[in-house]
Design a protein around this motif. Structure first.
Motif, PDB file in Angstrom:
ATOM      1  N   TYR A   1      20.690  -1.659  19.886  1.00  0.00           N
ATOM      2  CA  TYR A   1      21.973  -0.978  20.085  1.00  0.00           C
ATOM      3  C   TYR A   1      21.766   0.483  19.689  1.00  0.00           C
TER       4      TYR A   1
ATOM      5  N   SER B   1      15.256 -21.771  15.103  1.00  0.00           N
ATOM      6  CA  SER B   1      15.627 -21.127  13.845  1.00  0.00           C
ATOM      7  C   SER B   1      14.388 -20.777  13.021  1.00  0.00           C
TER       8      SER B   1
ATOM      9  N   ARG C   1      24.295 -11.246  10.716  1.00  0.00           N
ATOM     10  CA  ARG C   1      25.524 -12.021  10.957  1.00  0.00           C
ATOM     11  C   ARG C   1      25.275 -13.177  11.922  1.00  0.00           C
ATOM     12  N   LEU C   2      24.443 -12.933  12.931  1.00  0.00           N
ATOM     13  CA  LEU C   2      24.179 -13.981  13.925  1.00  0.00           C
ATOM     14  C   LEU C   2      23.368 -15.142  13.343  1.00  0.00           C
ATOM     15  N   THR C   3      22.482 -14.820  12.398  1.00  0.00           N
ATOM     16  CA  THR C   3      21.577 -15.840  11.861  1.00  0.00           C
ATOM     17  C   THR C   3      21.977 -16.366  10.491  1.00  0.00           C
TER      18      THR C   3
ATOM     19  N   THR D   1      21.580 -14.740   7.718  1.00  0.00           N
ATOM     20  CA  THR D   1      20.588 -14.263   6.751  1.00  0.00           C
ATOM     21  C   THR D   1      21.260 -13.391   5.693  1.00  0.00           C
TER      22      THR D   1
ATOM     23  N   THR E   1      14.490 -13.479   9.707  1.00  0.00           N
ATOM     24  CA  THR E   1      14.736 -14.820   9.160  1.00  0.00           C
ATOM     25  C   THR E   1      13.508 -15.412   8.471  1.00  0.00           C
TER      26      THR E   1
ATOM     27  N   ARG F   1      21.726  -5.666  10.701  1.00  0.00           N
ATOM     28  CA  ARG F   1      22.896  -6.392  10.190  1.00  0.00           C
ATOM     29  C   ARG F   1      23.579  -7.218  11.281  1.00  0.00           C
ATOM     30  N   VAL F   2      23.496  -6.752  12.526  1.00  0.00           N
ATOM     31  CA  VAL F   2      24.031  -7.560  13.627  1.00  0.00           C
ATOM     32  C   VAL F   2      23.353  -8.927  13.642  1.00  0.00           C
ATOM     33  N   HIS F   3      22.042  -8.898  13.478  1.00  0.00           N
ATOM     34  CA  HIS F   3      21.287 -10.156  13.512  1.00  0.00           C
ATOM     35  C   HIS F   3      21.436 -10.936  12.209  1.00  0.00           C
TER      36      HIS F   3
ATOM     37  N   ASN G   1      21.551  -2.290  13.216  1.00  0.00           N
ATOM     38  CA  ASN G   1      20.937  -3.190  14.188  1.00  0.00           C
ATOM     39  C   ASN G   1      20.482  -4.476  13.503  1.00  0.00           C
TER      40      ASN G   1
END
Length: 245
Positions: free
Chosen positions: A96, A84, A110-112, A114, A155, A106-108, A104
């Motif tokens: 993507y 992390s 949601r995953l992290t 942030t 992050t 915003r995908v990360h 692109n």
């Protein structure tokens, strides 16, 4: 490796490998790799194609389990939770293409977990203001590289692992990347990068490690490897020249 190549620094390394071995088929890709990455520095990992640079990154990210040896991040034995605090680019842009640059990111987000506000900050940070709505498929090679770096920075990590971050960048982009890396280390971040661009390494790196045959044949401050500024000459002296005389 000669002990004189070691770096005299009593701080806990941000990244550490001790005797790491990786075998693929009958080939030993890493053969007792031992390295130390000092916190708050840019460390350039150099070596020919196949020397083991990408495998080293994969081991640090937990994508490849070593056959032997140990890895530590932030002074603690490797564990997935420490990732992390790590941002990385590996094997070129993985985007993507049907999504915009901002999407692109915003995908990360949601995953992290942030903050979404970080998206605009990162686009500005990597030199992509105004491109947030443009599809990734319409970005230039250099812009795709910048966006990939932005994902790694999303992050605000303590350690960055960057695989050939200068690839595809124009001269202006290379200079901006150099400045960004120096800003990150000035703020206490640590950068471990691989590169074939020796001229840029000479302008950017604090410390250098040279891989040959899966072993680290040199590790130390840049000035210790090439005190005359001739990094290319020092590099080929360690790895063996394969260029016309």
């Amino acid at each position: 490796m000669n002990d004189q190549c070691r770096m005299d620094d009593q701080r806990t390394p941000a990244v550490r490998c001790d005797g790491v071995t990786v075998t693929l088929g009958r080939r030993r890709v890493l053969d007792g790799l031992t390295l130390r990455v000092r916190p708050g520095t840019v460390y350039a990992l150099l070596g020919r194609n196949g020397a083991g640079k990408s495998t080293t990154f994969r081991v640090l990210l937990g994508l490849r389990r070593p056959d032997g040896g140990s890895v530590a991040l932030f002074g603690e034995p490797w564990r997935s939770g420490a990732l992390s605090r790590v941002g990385a680019t590996l094997d070129g842009p993985a985007l993507y293409d049907h999504l915009s640059a901002a999407e692109n990111l915003r995908v990360h987000v949601r995953l992290t977990g942030t903050s979404r506000a970080r998206v605009t900050e990162v686009l500005d940070l990597v030199g992509l203001p105004g491109t947030g709505r443009r599809r990734a498929s319409r970005l230039s090679t250099g812009q795709r590289g910048r966006l990939t770096l932005g994902i790694a920075l999303l992050t605000d990590p303590d350690v960055l692992l960057l695989d050939e971050p200068q690839n595809g960048l124009d001269p202006e982009g290379v200079v901006e990347l150099r400045g960004l890396l120096r800003e990150l280390t000035a703020a206490g971040r640590t950068v471990l990068l691989s590169s074939h661009q020796l001229g840029e390494v000479a302008r950017t790196a604090d410390d250098v490690g040279v891989l040959s045959g899966g072993r680290l044949v040199h590790e130390g401050p840049l000035a210790g490897l090439a005190p005359d500024g001739e990094l290319e000459r020092a590099y080929f002296a360690l790895t063996g020249p394969r260029v016309p005389a």
